[in-house]
Enzyme design. Structure first.
Site, PDB file in Angstrom:
ATOM      1  CG  ASP A  29       2.567   2.207 -11.010  1.00  0.00           C
ATOM      2  OD1 ASP A  29       1.890   1.288 -10.506  1.00  0.00           O
ATOM      3  OD2 ASP A  29       2.090   3.344 -11.203  1.00  0.00           O
TER       4      ASP A  29
ATOM      5  CG  ASP B 242       0.751   1.084  -0.060  1.00  0.00           C
ATOM      6  OD1 ASP B 242       1.463   0.595   0.813  1.00  0.00           O
ATOM      7  OD2 ASP B 242       0.072   2.115   0.135  1.00  0.00           O
TER       8      ASP B 242
ATOM      9  CG  PHE C 107       2.464   9.756  -1.433  1.00  0.00           C
ATOM     10  CD1 PHE C 107       1.493   8.818  -1.768  1.00  0.00           C
ATOM     11  CD2 PHE C 107       2.666  10.829  -2.287  1.00  0.00           C
ATOM     12  CE1 PHE C 107       0.747   8.953  -2.924  1.00  0.00           C
ATOM     13  CE2 PHE C 107       1.925  10.971  -3.449  1.00  0.00           C
ATOM     14  CZ  PHE C 107       0.959  10.031  -3.768  1.00  0.00           C
ATOM     15  CB  VAL C 108       7.608   7.665  -3.780  1.00  0.00           C
ATOM     16  CG1 VAL C 108       8.426   7.376  -2.537  1.00  0.00           C
ATOM     17  CG2 VAL C 108       6.900   6.396  -4.263  1.00  0.00           C
TER      18      VAL C 108
ATOM     19  CG  ASP D 146      -0.721  10.569  -9.959  1.00  0.00           C
ATOM     20  OD1 ASP D 146      -0.656   9.372  -9.598  1.00  0.00           O
ATOM     21  OD2 ASP D 146      -1.756  11.254  -9.853  1.00  0.00           O
TER      22      ASP D 146
HETATM   23  P1  5GP Z   1      -2.544  -0.722  -3.202  1.00  0.00           P
HETATM   24  O1  5GP Z   1      -3.887  -1.207  -3.690  1.00  0.00           O
HETATM   25  O2  5GP Z   1      -1.427  -1.716  -3.458  1.00  0.00           O
HETATM   26  O3  5GP Z   1      -2.587  -0.246  -1.783  1.00  0.00           O
HETATM   27  O4  5GP Z   1      -2.205   0.595  -3.973  1.00  0.00           O
HETATM   28  C1  5GP Z   1      -2.136   0.620  -5.304  1.00  0.00           C
HETATM   29  C2  5GP Z   1      -2.155   2.014  -5.854  1.00  0.00           C
HETATM   30  O5  5GP Z   1      -1.964   3.060  -4.889  1.00  0.00           O
HETATM   31  C3  5GP Z   1      -0.995   2.140  -6.795  1.00  0.00           C
HETATM   32  O6  5GP Z   1      -1.306   1.598  -8.058  1.00  0.00           O
HETATM   33  C4  5GP Z   1      -0.788   3.635  -6.822  1.00  0.00           C
HETATM   34  O7  5GP Z   1      -1.713   4.188  -7.734  1.00  0.00           O
HETATM   35  C5  5GP Z   1      -1.158   4.075  -5.429  1.00  0.00           C
HETATM   36  N1  5GP Z   1       0.038   4.261  -4.582  1.00  0.00           N
HETATM   37  C6  5GP Z   1       0.431   3.502  -3.540  1.00  0.00           C
HETATM   38  N2  5GP Z   1       1.543   3.990  -2.978  1.00  0.00           N
HETATM   39  C7  5GP Z   1       1.875   5.099  -3.700  1.00  0.00           C
HETATM   40  C8  5GP Z   1       2.935   6.057  -3.611  1.00  0.00           C
HETATM   41  O8  5GP Z   1       3.836   6.014  -2.751  1.00  0.00           O
HETATM   42  N3  5GP Z   1       2.930   7.056  -4.539  1.00  0.00           N
HETATM   43  C9  5GP Z   1       1.980   7.162  -5.498  1.00  0.00           C
HETATM   44  N4  5GP Z   1       2.086   8.188  -6.356  1.00  0.00           N
HETATM   45  N5  5GP Z   1       0.951   6.283  -5.606  1.00  0.00           N
HETATM   46  C10 5GP Z   1       0.915   5.266  -4.712  1.00  0.00           C
END
Ligand code: 5GP
Length: 183
Positions: free
Chosen positions: A99, A102, A151-152, A158
């Site tokens: 989905d 980040d 943060f979306v 969620d």
């Molecule tokens: P990463 O390891 O790439 O930093 O983050 C991965 C996880 O962080 C995503 O799978 C998601 O669960 C959560 N995440 C990162 N940014 C967002 C955001 O803007 N909104 C939400 N709801 N979850 C996020």
């Protein structure tokens, strides 16, 4: 618009139109092959459900579930697999469906894990890309949208397990995650 949302970044019809385009591209790229789509629960479930209906190929789906360790290990992107795939992926054409990316730490860790299992190919399809905070280079083959560093929620994403059912993607009011709103 939901009262806890301050701004809609992507309306539902934009999301659906882009998913149709990605589905067509995947259908064309994997022509003549069976494809296995893998997702990590739970955020990608809406994307997976809509995307597979736009792919005209023989395909199967499988899911993993992970939990993150404490803050120290999160910096390394180390996650614990709490539900593994139902079947092996050796020799299969795997398309990993995510989905949102980040920092890329979570996905980087999972991709390393999947590569050990010797798939015939392993590509990544991400609906929402937040590139500003990227720490790990992720080879994204199919990308839906670039998003700003906000943060979306919505369309599967969620906050505290809520807001996944919004058909659009929006920015959550700061009051909500600062605990100023009583639920
Ligand atoms: P990463 O390891 O790439 O930093 O983050 C991965 C996880 O962080 C995503 O799978 C998601 O669960 C959560 N995440 C990162 N940014 C967002 C955001 O803007 N909104 C939400 N709801 N979850 C996020």
């Amino acid at each position: 618009m939901h009262p806890d949302i301050v701004e809609i970044l992507l309306p539902a019809d934009h999301i659906q139109a882009r998913i149709r385009e990605i589905g067509l591209q995947i259908t064309s790229d994997y022509r003549g092959k069976d494809v296995l789509l893998i997702g990590v629960l739970k955020g990608m479930t809406l994307f997976m459900a809509d995307l597979i209906r736009c792919i005209d190929l023989p395909l199967s789906v499988d899911y993993m579930a992970i939990s993150r360790y404490g803050p120290g290990s999160q910096a390394l992107g180390v996650v614990r697999i709490i539900k593994d795939l139902d079947s092996g992926i050796e020799g299969k054409h795997v398309l990993f469906i995510e989905d949102i990316v980040d920092t890329g730490l979570t996905l980087g860790y999972i991709l390393r894990n999947l590569r050990y299992r010797s798939p015939a190919s392993l590509e990544v399809c991400v609906l929402f890309n937040k590139a500003q905070r990227r720490l790990v280079d992720i080879p994204i083959k199919y990308k839906g949208f670039d998003l700003p560093d906000k943060f979306v929620v919505g369309y599967g994403l969620d906050y505290a397990q809520m807001f996944r059912n919004l058909p659009y993607v929006g920015v959550l009011k700061a009051d909500v995650y600062l605990g100023l709103v009583k639920k």
